[in-house]
Design a protein around this motif. Structure first.
Motif, PDB file in Angstrom:
ATOM      1  N   GLN A   3       0.862  -1.169  -0.016  1.00  0.00           N
ATOM      2  CA  GLN A   3       0.117  -0.221   0.443  1.00  0.00           C
ATOM      3  C   GLN A   3       0.929   1.087  -0.112  1.00  0.00           C
ATOM      4  OE1 GLN A   3      -1.219  -2.595   2.272  1.00  0.00           O
ATOM      5  NE2 GLN A   3      -2.485  -3.192   0.414  1.00  0.00           N
ATOM      6  N   LEU A   4       0.558   2.143  -0.761  1.00  0.00           N
ATOM      7  CA  LEU A   4       1.030   3.529  -0.938  1.00  0.00           C
ATOM      8  C   LEU A   4       0.406   4.621  -0.640  1.00  0.00           C
ATOM      9  CD1 LEU A   4       3.130   2.756  -4.455  1.00  0.00           C
ATOM     10  CD2 LEU A   4       4.118   2.438  -1.935  1.00  0.00           C
ATOM     11  N   VAL A   5       0.767   5.505   0.162  1.00  0.00           N
ATOM     12  CA  VAL A   5       0.005   6.776   0.317  1.00  0.00           C
ATOM     13  C   VAL A   5       0.743   8.093   0.232  1.00  0.00           C
ATOM     14  CG1 VAL A   5      -1.300   8.010   2.289  1.00  0.00           C
ATOM     15  CG2 VAL A   5      -1.341   5.529   1.971  1.00  0.00           C
ATOM     16  N   GLU A   6       0.416   8.881  -0.714  1.00  0.00           N
ATOM     17  CA  GLU A   6       1.066   9.858  -1.118  1.00  0.00           C
ATOM     18  C   GLU A   6       0.549  11.192  -0.409  1.00  0.00           C
ATOM     19  OE1 GLU A   6       0.217   8.167  -5.271  1.00  0.00           O
ATOM     20  OE2 GLU A   6      -0.684   8.352  -3.445  1.00  0.00           O
ATOM     21  N   SER A   7       1.443  12.077  -0.091  1.00  0.00           N
ATOM     22  CA  SER A   7       1.055  13.303   0.537  1.00  0.00           C
ATOM     23  C   SER A   7       2.237  14.596   0.136  1.00  0.00           C
ATOM     24  CB  SER A   7       1.236  13.171   2.086  1.00  0.00           C
ATOM     25  OG  SER A   7       2.736  12.866   2.278  1.00  0.00           O
ATOM     26  N   GLY A   8       1.499  15.616   0.566  1.00  0.00           N
ATOM     27  CA  GLY A   8       2.622  16.891   0.249  1.00  0.00           C
ATOM     28  C   GLY A   8       1.712  17.927  -0.993  1.00  0.00           C
ATOM     29  N   GLY A   9       0.918  17.297  -1.561  1.00  0.00           N
ATOM     30  CA  GLY A   9       0.303  18.119  -2.737  1.00  0.00           C
ATOM     31  C   GLY A   9      -0.384  19.602  -2.225  1.00  0.00           C
ATOM     32  N   GLY A  10      -0.597  20.246  -3.215  1.00  0.00           N
ATOM     33  CA  GLY A  10      -1.136  21.557  -2.786  1.00  0.00           C
ATOM     34  C   GLY A  10      -1.002  22.578  -3.759  1.00  0.00           C
ATOM     35  N   TRP A  11      -1.394  23.956  -3.494  1.00  0.00           N
ATOM     36  CA  TRP A  11      -1.235  25.060  -4.627  1.00  0.00           C
ATOM     37  C   TRP A  11       0.102  25.703  -4.171  1.00  0.00           C
ATOM     38  CZ3 TRP A  11      -0.832  30.106  -3.304  1.00  0.00           C
ATOM     39  CH2 TRP A  11      -1.107  31.042  -4.246  1.00  0.00           C
ATOM     40  N   VAL A  12       0.728  26.276  -5.213  1.00  0.00           N
ATOM     41  CA  VAL A  12       1.806  26.919  -5.174  1.00  0.00           C
ATOM     42  C   VAL A  12       2.130  27.761  -6.053  1.00  0.00           C
ATOM     43  CG1 VAL A  12       3.524  25.075  -6.348  1.00  0.00           C
ATOM     44  CG2 VAL A  12       4.363  26.723  -4.646  1.00  0.00           C
ATOM     45  N   GLN A  13       2.674  29.018  -6.010  1.00  0.00           N
ATOM     46  CA  GLN A  13       2.785  29.966  -7.341  1.00  0.00           C
ATOM     47  C   GLN A  13       3.965  29.447  -8.299  1.00  0.00           C
ATOM     48  OE1 GLN A  13       3.265  33.693  -5.363  1.00  0.00           O
ATOM     49  NE2 GLN A  13       1.052  34.293  -5.464  1.00  0.00           N
ATOM     50  N   PRO A  14       3.782  29.890  -9.404  1.00  0.00           N
ATOM     51  CA  PRO A  14       5.028  29.665 -10.136  1.00  0.00           C
ATOM     52  C   PRO A  14       6.135  29.980  -9.640  1.00  0.00           C
ATOM     53  CG  PRO A  14       3.060  30.598 -11.423  1.00  0.00           C
ATOM     54  CD  PRO A  14       2.996  30.719 -10.013  1.00  0.00           C
ATOM     55  N   GLY A  15       7.593  29.269  -9.907  1.00  0.00           N
ATOM     56  CA  GLY A  15       8.714  29.319  -9.068  1.00  0.00           C
ATOM     57  C   GLY A  15       8.809  28.825  -7.859  1.00  0.00           C
ATOM     58  N   GLY A  16       7.684  28.417  -7.238  1.00  0.00           N
ATOM     59  CA  GLY A  16       7.816  27.827  -5.962  1.00  0.00           C
ATOM     60  C   GLY A  16       8.222  26.507  -5.919  1.00  0.00           C
ATOM     61  N   THR A 109      -1.725  12.676  -5.363  1.00  0.00           N
ATOM     62  CA  THR A 109      -2.020  13.904  -4.520  1.00  0.00           C
ATOM     63  C   THR A 109      -1.904  15.152  -5.678  1.00  0.00           C
ATOM     64  OG1 THR A 109      -1.075  15.130  -2.898  1.00  0.00           O
ATOM     65  CG2 THR A 109       0.816  13.896  -4.270  1.00  0.00           C
ATOM     66  N   GLN A 110      -2.905  15.979  -5.563  1.00  0.00           N
ATOM     67  CA  GLN A 110      -3.054  16.862  -6.417  1.00  0.00           C
ATOM     68  C   GLN A 110      -1.970  17.929  -6.294  1.00  0.00           C
ATOM     69  OE1 GLN A 110      -5.561  17.437  -9.086  1.00  0.00           O
ATOM     70  NE2 GLN A 110      -3.948  19.190  -9.710  1.00  0.00           N
ATOM     71  N   VAL A 111      -1.248  18.509  -7.249  1.00  0.00           N
ATOM     72  CA  VAL A 111      -0.481  19.628  -7.468  1.00  0.00           C
ATOM     73  C   VAL A 111      -0.692  20.923  -8.282  1.00  0.00           C
ATOM     74  CG1 VAL A 111       1.942  20.596  -7.969  1.00  0.00           C
ATOM     75  CG2 VAL A 111       1.751  18.344  -6.736  1.00  0.00           C
ATOM     76  N   THR A 112      -1.170  21.829  -7.837  1.00  0.00           N
ATOM     77  CA  THR A 112      -1.563  23.131  -8.695  1.00  0.00           C
ATOM     78  C   THR A 112      -0.578  24.190  -8.364  1.00  0.00           C
ATOM     79  OG1 THR A 112      -4.052  22.466  -8.269  1.00  0.00           O
ATOM     80  CG2 THR A 112      -3.369  24.432  -9.049  1.00  0.00           C
ATOM     81  N   VAL A 113      -0.063  24.659  -9.732  1.00  0.00           N
ATOM     82  CA  VAL A 113       0.675  25.633  -9.704  1.00  0.00           C
ATOM     83  C   VAL A 113       0.064  26.949 -10.604  1.00  0.00           C
ATOM     84  CG1 VAL A 113       3.084  26.572 -10.698  1.00  0.00           C
ATOM     85  CG2 VAL A 113       2.718  23.870  -9.824  1.00  0.00           C
ATOM     86  N   SER A 114      -0.096  27.631  -9.876  1.00  0.00           N
ATOM     87  CA  SER A 114      -0.868  29.085 -10.551  1.00  0.00           C
ATOM     88  C   SER A 114      -0.779  30.676  -9.946  1.00  0.00           C
ATOM     89  CB  SER A 114      -2.381  28.584 -10.892  1.00  0.00           C
ATOM     90  OG  SER A 114      -2.959  28.911  -9.604  1.00  0.00           O
TER      91      SER A 114
END
Length: 115
Positions: A3-16, A109-114
């Motif tokens: 079993q694998l569990v990802e974490s740490g995703g989120g929203w970040v600005q470009p360059g972050g 895990t969702q990563v959003t860069v905007s």
């Protein structure tokens, strides 16, 4: 099974930066290579990075020099350090483990860069 569990995703600005983690239910000593993949809306799953049991790594050209894959065998955890993030890096990120002839996937895990 693994079993694998990802974490740490989120929203970040470009360059972050963000650091993703993937915790495994079994010792890494029983797991061979491990990968990170990503999937953006409407697109197929794309290879991002790989690390073997011996620590060798390779990366997709699109992330080379910006992303770093690593594994902590003592914590049974895989990491993806992502720097200089771009909007095109936005996706759901998945870890994959190869063990005893099978591929095991996390839930993503969702990563959003905007801005």
């Amino acid at each position: 099974q693994v079993q694998l569990v990802e974490s740490g995703g989120g929203w970040v600005q470009p360059g972050g930066s963000l650091r993703l983690a993937c915790a495994a239910s079994r010792s890494f000593f029983s797991i061979g290579l491990m990968d990170w993949y990503r999937q953006a809306p409407g697109l197929g799953r794309e290879f991002v990075a790989r690390i073997t049991s011996s620590g060798s790594t390779n990366y997709a050209d699109s992330v080379k020099g910006r992303f770093t894959i690593s594994r902590d065998n003592a914590k049974n955890t895989l990491y993806l350090e992502m720097n200089s993030l771009k909007p095109e890096d936005s996706a759901v990120y998945y870890c994959m483990a190869f063990s005893n002839g099978y591929n095991y996937w996390g839930q993503g895990t969702q990563v959003t860069v905007s801005s």
